[in-house]
Scaffold this active site. Structure first.
Site, mmCIF file in Angstrom:
data_model
loop_
_atom_site.group_PDB
_atom_site.id
_atom_site.type_symbol
_atom_site.label_atom_id
_atom_site.label_comp_id
_atom_site.label_asym_id
_atom_site.label_seq_id
_atom_site.Cartn_x
_atom_site.Cartn_y
_atom_site.Cartn_z
ATOM 1 C CB VAL A 78 34.789 33.692 30.503
ATOM 2 C CG1 VAL A 78 35.359 32.317 30.812
ATOM 3 C CG2 VAL A 78 34.103 33.687 29.151
ATOM 4 N N GLY A 80 36.133 34.676 36.196
ATOM 5 C CA GLY A 80 36.636 35.982 36.610
ATOM 6 C C GLY A 80 37.484 36.616 35.537
ATOM 7 C CG ASN A 83 33.482 40.138 26.018
ATOM 8 O OD1 ASN A 83 33.552 39.057 25.446
ATOM 9 N ND2 ASN A 83 32.761 41.151 25.550
ATOM 10 C CG LEU A 84 38.100 35.383 28.301
ATOM 11 C CD1 LEU A 84 38.598 34.036 28.826
ATOM 12 C CD2 LEU A 84 39.267 36.342 28.144
ATOM 13 C CE LYS A 96 27.113 25.093 35.778
ATOM 14 N NZ LYS A 96 26.997 26.542 35.806
ATOM 15 C CG ASP A 139 30.697 32.034 32.446
ATOM 16 O OD1 ASP A 139 30.164 32.104 33.569
ATOM 17 O OD2 ASP A 139 31.735 31.380 32.235
ATOM 18 C CG ASP A 164 26.984 32.875 35.665
ATOM 19 O OD1 ASP A 164 27.846 32.192 36.228
ATOM 20 O OD2 ASP A 164 26.880 32.953 34.430
ATOM 21 C CB ALA A 199 23.881 38.023 36.873
ATOM 22 C CG ASN A 289 35.334 32.141 43.992
ATOM 23 O OD1 ASN A 289 36.160 31.938 44.872
ATOM 24 N ND2 ASN A 289 34.282 31.365 43.792
#
Length: 751
Positions: A78, A80, A83-84, A96, A139, A164, A199, A289
């Site tokens: 997700v 920066g 893995n949330l 999005k 993501d 991505d 990616a 970023n």
């Protein structure tokens, strides 16, 4: 990324209010009568069901499939944040989805899949294939993202696009086309170094190779160094495909003599020494970023000939995926594409590059607060360029048709481009332009009602957004208490609290006010009470004496009361030509209604004045005014003395020789509908009116509130026009965002 500071409280509030989340579903057909329900569902729905069963391609005609994209993630990478998980990724996927709608009028639904198993993910998405016209993957961590995308492309017959990867690659390619154009180099000749083998990095190098970059000239690096032939450590099939025959083993060695650096890695990965070692006119796309591999300032310190791009909005040349994915899908959906292939992605990149080389429209320059001209600091179009919607999708669609990806080719491309232009929502660019101008002005904004939590939150947002200095009228202890209760305790030290007790100007204010009101029944005791105790009067006195640049008030009192107080200090009444103009934003249209604040029952001369004030506001907002004097009659029918002044007002404007379109009297439908206007070939408007001058204040108020409550229109105003200083009066039901918008209008001196 922007330099403006966004607090956790603001971010959570934005996602919570007015309703949780960022979008809702609305019906596009009538759903009011029993017949409507019968057509929409049973039994009427059986007919299109049978038609689709017989001819599956008609699903694009009878359902929303042809303009519906799924934004799908499992939350393993997700932004920066890492893995949330699926649930925590939902705010990003909702975001999005609304970007699809905002930029290309593509309907989108977010779907979060609670699995890290690639096979389970693929199976779930495949099963949903009949619902959607396209799939946007988002993501998902590498290498699973490669596996998932490849399998879905092979097994589904609709476009599957991992933004991505390919979104970044397309915008990067567009910028590189122009950077090489400026430096006089060809893609087949340049040496390219890509840092970051995830990616995005692999997608970038693959797309550039398909555009002509030579395999032997491209070096891909990861955290372990150069990916070279014979390397075993940390390799996979996707990295191996780009293993270079080279003696370089580190990024520093790879950069020596390189023409192009593309970074999708981490902050600080590139040093000034590396940049200094590059070839003449180096191209540096530091896209990490929120912080780039090297900042433009650092790069230019050692190489003034460098062309630099980043992923940030506060530097020139932002590599922003929103320039790509909405328009790629728009073009793909409109030809009912089976896939988004390399040719379509290259067409998108080339169209973006070509657009950046053209003259930039005035409204874009106004929105960004500076002139934009093709060159080293402008090689990529800005996301708010209104030409994107009708320039990029046709290029994508043509490429799709030429390569056999289209199920339903577009026959009339000119008509298609006209249709795309009509999809552009002008209100967003107008509001962005106002915001940018306000930021440039850096106005000291007086917020008169410092005892109201909404006003305090708006004042904090105004200052933290970098718009200028917030001056809050109130008592220090009260302001502190309310900020703390709102979760903004840290803002106490930021904003300036002003009142009669802590100013050295109260004596001057009172003398000024006494001079204005001494012959209007006010003695010195009255003057003291007004100047020292009435926050609206005190705030107006601050503004009148130059102790602030703009004023926002009205959130806690009725507008009539506030106007009375303002008039103690300023000539903000009908006799002095003031007027109130309210902007209605609804379904991509913006219409101004006047007078909503000052004139109770204007005559034809007043109406002409109101029209001129309104036209000036329209131009401040970036609109070319088309003014309609509206009534219940159209050009003399039915005859009524109440409509007579609306008939005479255009004649007054004719004598004045104004420089904007106007017409009347006419009913609202004639004013706003071109087809209705066709019945009156003599009328002078060249399109739908965007300024409606109404017969009286009560009819203006009814019109605005009806549109707000029944149609859900966004209301900005009333905008007070025709006063020496910039004053904006909110409605008592204003939200925090409404108050902030009025402050921005005041900062821009709209009025």
């Amino acid at each position: 990324m922007s330099k403006s500071k966004i607090t956790p409280e603001e971010a959570l509030s934005f996602h919570l209010e007015p309703t949780p989340g960022k979008f809702e579903i609305t019906a596009t057909v009538p759903m009011t009568t029993q017949r409507d329900l019968s057509l929409a569902y049973s039994p009427g729905v059986a007919v299109p069901c049978e038609a689709i069963a017989e001819a599956p391609e008609t699903a694009f005609d009878y359902t929303n499939k042809g303009n519906l994209v799924a934004v799908i993630s499992n939350g393993t990478a997700v932004l920066g944040l890492g893995n949330l998980g699926a649930l925590a990724s939902k705010p990003v996927m909702e975001g999005k989805a609304v970007l699809f709608k905002r930029f290309a009028d593509v309907n989108s639904i977010d779907i979060e899949l609670d699995t890290e198993d690639a096979d389970a993910f693929v199976d779930a998405v495949k099963l949903m294939g009949p619902t959607f016209g396209g799939i946007n993957l988002e993501d998902i961590k590498a290498p699973e993202c490669f596996i998932i995308e490849q399998r879905l492309k092979e097994e589904m017959n609709i476009p599957v696009f991992h933004d991505d990867q390919h979104g970044t690659a397309v915008i990067c390619a567009a910028g590189l086309i122009n950077a090489l154009h400026l430096s006089g180099k060809k893609i087949e000749d340049v040496r390219i170094v890509v840092n970051g083998a995830g990616a995005a990095g692999i997608a970038c190098i693959e797309l550039l190779k398909s555009m002509g970059a030579r395999h032997d000239n491209c070096i891909l690096c990861d955290t372990k160094g150069v990916i070279h032939q014979g390397r075993k450590d940390g390799m996979n099939q996707w990295k191996s495909a780009h293993a270079a025959k080279t003696d370089a083993r580190t990024l520093e060695q790879a950069m020596d003599g390189a023409d192009v650096f593309l970074g999708v890695s981490v902050k600080g990965a590139v040093t000034q020494a590396m940049v200094a070692s590059m070839a003449d006119n180096p191209v540096i796309f530091a896209m990490a970023n929120p912080d780039p591999e090297i900042t433009p300032e650092e790069a230019h310190e050692v190489r003034v000939d460098a062309i630099v791009a980043t992923g940030r909005s506060d530097y020139p040349n932002q590599v922003n995926n929103v320039l790509g994915f909405p328009y790629l899908f728009r073009g793909a959906l409109d030809i009912h594409a089976r896939a988004i292939n390399d040719e379509m992605k290259i067409a998108c990149a080339e169209a973006l590059a070509a657009l950046a080389r053209e003259d930039v429209p005035d409204e874009v320059a106004m929105a960004y607060g500076r002139n934009l001209t093709f060159g080293r600091d402008y090689i990529i179009p800005t996301p708010f360029d209104p030409r994107l919607i009708h320039r990029i999708p046709p290029a994508v669609a043509r490429a799709g048709m030429e390569t056999g990806a289209a199920r339903r080719p577009i026959i009339d491309m000119d008509a298609y481009e006209l249709n795309l232009k009509s999809r552009m929502d002008p209100t967003a660019s107008i509001l962005r332009g106002i915001h940018t101008r306000a930021k440039a002005n850096q106005a000291r904004m007086i917020f008169a009602e410092g005892d109201d939590p909404r006003v305090l939150r708006a004042a904090v947002m105004y200052q933290r957004s970098g718009l200028g200095k917030a001056l809050v009228v109130g008592r220090e202890a009260d302001v502190k208490e309310k900020l703390e209760a709102s979760g903004l305790a840290d803002a106490v030290r930021e904003i300036e609290v002003v009142n009669a007790a802590n100013t050295s100007h109260l004596g001057t204010y009172k003398e000024f006010l006494y001079g204005r009101l001494q012959r209007k029944g006010h003695d010195r005791h009255d003057i003291h009470r007004l100047a020292a105790r009435d926050r609206h009067v005190f705030a107006a006195l601050m503004l009148a004496h130059g102790h602030g640049d703009g004023l926002v008030t009205g959130a806690t009192r009725k507008s009539a009361h506030v106007m009375e107080r303002i008039n103690y200090v300023f000539d903000a009444d009908a006799a002095h030509g003031a007027a109130g103009v309210t902007a209605l934003l609804h379904k991509g249209r913006i219409v101004l209604i006047s007078d909503t604040l000052v004139h109770e029952w204007p005559d034809q001369e007043d109406l002409a004045n109101i029209a001129e004030r309104s036209a000036a506001v329209a131009r401040h907002l970036g609109l070319e005014p088309r003014v309609a004097f509206v009534s219940f009659s159209t050009f003399g029918y039915p005859v009524s003395e109440r409509a007579e002044k609306m008939h005479l007002a255009p004649q007054v404007l004719e004598k004045r020789g104004v420089d904007f379109e106007f017409e009347g009297e006419m009913t609202v439908d004639v004013a706003l509908n071109v087809k209705s206007q066709d019945a009156y070939p003599f009328q002078r408007l060249t399109g739908p009116a965007n300024v409606l001058v109404v017969p009286a204040r009560h009819s203006a108020s009814i019109s605005v509130k009806l549109m707000q409550e029944m149609a859900g229109a966004t209301v900005i105003g009333p905008i007070l026009s025709g006063v020496d200083k910039s004053i904006q009066i909110c409605s008592s039901g204003s939200t925090v965002n409404d108050i902030l918008n009025m402050a921005i209008l005041s900062a821009c001196k709209v009025g």
